[in-house]
Design an enzyme around this catalytic site. Structure first.
Site, PDB file in Angstrom:
ATOM      1  N   HIS A  53     100.402 -53.603 -58.811  1.00  0.00           N
ATOM      2  CA  HIS A  53     100.710 -52.441 -58.712  1.00  0.00           C
ATOM      3  C   HIS A  53      99.873 -51.693 -57.314  1.00  0.00           C
ATOM      4  CE1 HIS A  53     103.863 -49.745 -57.465  1.00  0.00           C
ATOM      5  NE2 HIS A  53     103.776 -48.680 -57.425  1.00  0.00           N
TER       6      HIS A  53
ATOM      7  N   SER B  55     105.402 -48.291 -53.167  1.00  0.00           N
ATOM      8  CA  SER B  55     105.846 -47.598 -54.491  1.00  0.00           C
ATOM      9  C   SER B  55     106.983 -47.340 -54.136  1.00  0.00           C
ATOM     10  CB  SER B  55     105.161 -47.429 -55.500  1.00  0.00           C
ATOM     11  OG  SER B  55     105.785 -47.039 -56.922  1.00  0.00           O
TER      12      SER B  55
ATOM     13  N   ASP C  91     102.029 -57.572 -60.610  1.00  0.00           N
ATOM     14  CA  ASP C  91     103.131 -55.311 -61.101  1.00  0.00           C
ATOM     15  C   ASP C  91     102.964 -55.094 -62.294  1.00  0.00           C
ATOM     16  OD1 ASP C  91     103.272 -52.939 -60.951  1.00  0.00           O
ATOM     17  OD2 ASP C  91     104.084 -53.467 -58.354  1.00  0.00           O
TER      18      ASP C  91
END
Length: 819
Positions: free
Chosen positions: A784, A677, A750
């Site tokens: 994610h 991330s 995601d």
């Protein structure tokens, strides 16, 4: 290169890349899921450590064993992506994050008492999840997901026997919190409405274009996924998310509905019913139209209502408008954060902005707390004004006070007050930086009321019990303090020994305390402490004994400008003395307002080694050294901290490498950097602006900040207010400068704000089109984070192969050059 050229480079690259077509992705042969090395596969498939739950009456201990990963088949089940939600249509629920494999019950304080194995009936596609207790601890609840229903199961704590609630089909599309208890016998859940008919069918073709408009008002929006796109989407969302409030009797298993179905997003119990049925109410929130095509469901208009125990409307409390035409960090102007007292007074509390919801407006008091007493026919009265923005309100179990917390966003600071509910002036108790670790006073211990199960702060004898991690420069030593509400004095009740990690959990009568204790060689177990010593309440076994050969060390040092930094050095089990090996630095940037908090250490060398799910630490079993949780502090004014992001992450990386070289175990000629991330964003920027690393691994990141124009992470300015910052912090625009191999991994679904898969797709195309060395892995059905066993194993294989390809065999040393 001159400074002027550096400043102009993002603009030149932007113009270049917008003018040229992106190179098509280089086709690859279909690839089946790959398996990591046997050593890593064994770690991934090891059973998870058990979790424990203590009943509210402190008589029963539940031991819960959960499954570690989902399967691709489960992720591939039919789901809808609507209004920012993802749910399965058959069961009207989200996929359980950690299904329960085994459940056992026994007497809490007698470790030798026989355990009661709870039978979890199997059925096609069934998954049990979401364990919870009744307020008196005599019953427990579980949910069972089936292909075409979500069921509520009721268990008896004394026997362990379970039965389903009759004719109850749960609907948890919108409301996924624990059930609300009217009393120890009756619980409120949301269920599929009776006779709701069939889902709306899609039109044969579009009835017209989808239209959005903005009529001259400022409406900055973050980037969101899975939004509504058409009237048909709206109808589908309303059909599946509409639910009925249903009361279930846990003694009989029978149920009855309360009122008409609605889009309920919250239900809580107000009052404890001590004054009879008319002294207890329900506080509900439900969505209302118009829905939005630019915002997720939790920003839709909503109506807050007070209802009687039988579901009838008593009073409408607030109509919350659609959150649009507002700054990202603004709040609504009307009542918000409405909550009810858990005690017999049954009062309602909420917060109202005094600054018009605008955090930039200079004003003495920003928020105020309001109170409305039964019978709820008068106007609400102001209880307290706050100079900064409201954060939370926690009721004390004395029924007379609450803890009121505010946040000063300009300083990244928080303050907590003692608020007398009678309306007298509050008193400040403690305040600290939001990032504070060393001076963190702790979090108040809570308990559930035996009547309605509401959670309240323990405050016996006018004292709070504050538990905290006890961070120090040498690692964490959890503590429990008694905090006097009278004179604010602090008395240390317990602190973990220096050679163990012991977390205080639950105080008992007679000065006894239940803790969870672990060490580098002992898995976590519950411990009973009294005045004479301690005794084990559980005996969990080590699921991964092979990890005991791994060595780790907390390494502290300073950045060039004096900022304290640290990382955890993890050494593979077969590393020999005097040997240097290639290493992966795994990090995540964090913003700090000052140097003092930037260098504070978290974690402990006394924790039990266990790698949870997908972890870079699994690479230790393949022979690599890992520097995990490497601090990447970005220090500065919260408003402008990103102005020096590149310089600070570069300085951080240099300091980490220099310290790693000094240790004598890391071959700094063979270093990779990686992160997930925002850590992936950091990785790409380090490769674009430095030559410190041989390769990079970036998972689920964002690389083009023009696609997140209204802020990202801690950035508060929009693209047009800080254009140079957005462009300079977009490694996509610096693709020609990334000469080191970069592995890009992303879940194809995601839905995290700002990290859409297109970020990795375009980054791969930019690197491929400018001659870079890169590989892009798109994981089917993953979001994610990655949850399927197949996905996790494949990602571990990809990471290991990438490092082996570009850093070399970790067990084959490179010759050291002569001095």
């Amino acid at each position: 290169m001159t400074q002027t050229t550096i400043r102009r480079l993002p603009h030149l690259l932007l113009a270049l890349m917008l003018a040229m077509p992106l190179a098509p992705a280089q086709a690859q042969a279909p690839l089946a899921y790959q398996q990591p090395s046997p050593a890593v596969r064994e770690l991934l498939d090891a059973p998870a450590l058990p979790r424990w739950s203590i009943s509210p009456d402190r008589q029963t201990l539940a031991t819960i064993e959960r499954r570690r990963f989902a399967t691709i088949e489960e992720l591939a089940r039919p789901t809808l992506h609507l209004a920012g939600l993802r749910f399965e249509t058959g069961c009207a629920c989200a996929l359980p994050a950690a299904p329960i494999l085994k459940l056992r019950l026994r007497n809490l304080l007698n470790p030798d008492a026989p355990e009661r194995n709870v039978e979890l009936p199997a059925a096609p596609g069934s998954l049990f999840h979401d364990f919870s207790w009744s307020p008196d601890g005599q019953h427990f609840l579980l949910q069972r997901r089936l292909d075409q229903a979500s069921e509520l199961w009721i268990g008896d704590s004394a026997t362990g026997r379970m039965r389903p609630a009759a004719f109850v089909k749960l609907d948890t599309v919108l409301l996924q919190t624990e059930p609300a208890w009217l009393n120890a016998r009756e619980v409120i859940v949301t269920t599929v409405p009776d006779r709701r008919g069939t889902p709306p069918t899609a039109p044969r073709g579009p009835i017209g274009p989808a239209v959005q408009e903005s009529l001259g008002k400022v409406s900055p929006e973050r980037t969101f996924a899975d939004l509504l796109k058409s009237p048909h989407d709206e109808a589908l969302f309303e059909y599946h998310a509409r639910s009925t409030l249903t009361v279930v009797d846990v003694n009989t298993g029978l149920a009855h509905d309360l009122g008409a179905p609605a889009l309920f997003t919250s239900v809580s119990v107000v009052g404890d019913g001590s004054g009879g049925p008319n002294s207890q109410f329900l506080l509900t929130e439900r969505l209302a139209r118009p829905f939005s095509y630019a915002l997720p469901w939790d920003e839709f208009p909503r109506i807050v209502e007070l209802r009687s125990r039988d579901g009838k409307l008593v009073r409408e409390i607030a109509r919350v408008p659609l959150r649009q035409n507002m700054a990202v960090d603004a709040v609504i102007t009307g009542p918000r954060a409405v909550q009810g007292s858990p005690f017999g007074d049954a009062a309602l509390y909420w917060v109202e902005a005094l600054d018009g919801g605008n955090p930039a407006r200079p004003i003495a008091y920003r928020d105020r707390v309001m109170k409305l007493d039964p019978p709820y026919t008068s106007e609400a009265q102001e209880v307290q004004r706050m100079p900064h923005r409201f954060s939370k309100l926690l009721f004390l179990d004395d029924g007379q006070n609450a803890l009121l917390t505010e946040i000063d966003r300009s300083r990244a600071w928080t303050r907590t007050y003692l608020l007398p509910l009678a309306g007298t002036q509050s008193r400040p108790l403690f305040d600290h930086s939001l990032r504070e670790k060393y001076r963190f006073p702790g979090t108040p211990l809570m308990r559930n009321l035996p009547g309605n199960g509401r959670s309240v702060v323990i405050s016996g004898h006018g004292e709070l019990l504050l538990a905290g991690p006890g961070a120090t420069p040498r690692g964490e030593r959890p503590f429990l303090d008694r905090f006097s509400l009278k004179d604010l004095s602090v008395t240390r009740v317990f602190q973990s020994a220096e050679n163990q990690y012991e977390l205080p959990l639950l105080p008992l009568e007679g000065g006894r305390l239940i803790t969870q204790r672990e060490s580098p060689t002992e898995p976590p177990n519950l411990v009973l402490r009294d005045g004479t010593g301690s005794s084990l309440l559980t005996r969990a076994k080590d699921p991964t004994p092979q990890l005991r050969k791994i060595r780790r060390e907390l390494v502290s040092f300073k950045r060039g400008d004096g900022v304290d930094m640290s990382f955890w050095l993890w050494l593979p089990p077969d590393l020999k003395d005097g040997e240097r090996r290639p290493a992966l630095i795994w990090a995540y940037p964090v913003e700090f307002a000052d140097d003092a908090t930037a260098g504070q250490v978290s974690g402990s060398p006394n924790r039990f080694n266990v790698f949870v799910g997908l972890s870079p630490l699994n690479l230790l079993m393949d022979g690599f050294i890992v520097l995990s949780d490497a601090t990447m502090p970005i220090v500065g004014d919260p408003k402008t901290v990103n102005d020096s992001f590149i310089e600070q992450v570069t300085a951080n990386a240099r300091a980490i490498i220099e310290k790693a070289d000094d240790l004598g175990m890391v071959d700094t000629r063979r270093l990779a950097v990686g992160g997930h991330s925002y850590g992936a964003f950091m990785t790409a920027n380090l490769l674009a602006h430095t030559d410190l690393f041989k390769a990079g691994i970036a998972r689920s990141g964002a690389y083009n900040r023009t696609l997140t124009p209204f802020g990202f992470q801690a950035e508060r300015r929009n693209l047009w207010e800080a254009r140079d910052v957005y462009l300079r912090l977009s490694p996509f625009l610096y693709a020609p400068q990334i000469k080191e191999p970069l592995l890009l991994i992303h879940g194809e679904q995601d839905n995290n704000s700002g990290t859409w898969p297109v970020q990795s797709e375009r980054m791969f195309q930019a690197l491929a089109g400018t001659g870079g060395t890169t590989r892009y892995i798109s994981l089917p059905y993953e979001g994610h984070g990655y949850t399927a066993r197949e996905s996790v194993g494949h990602v571990q294989w990809e990471m290991s192969q990438w490092l082996r390809t570009y850093l070399g065999d970790p067990r084959v040393p490179l010759p050291r050059p002569a001095d």
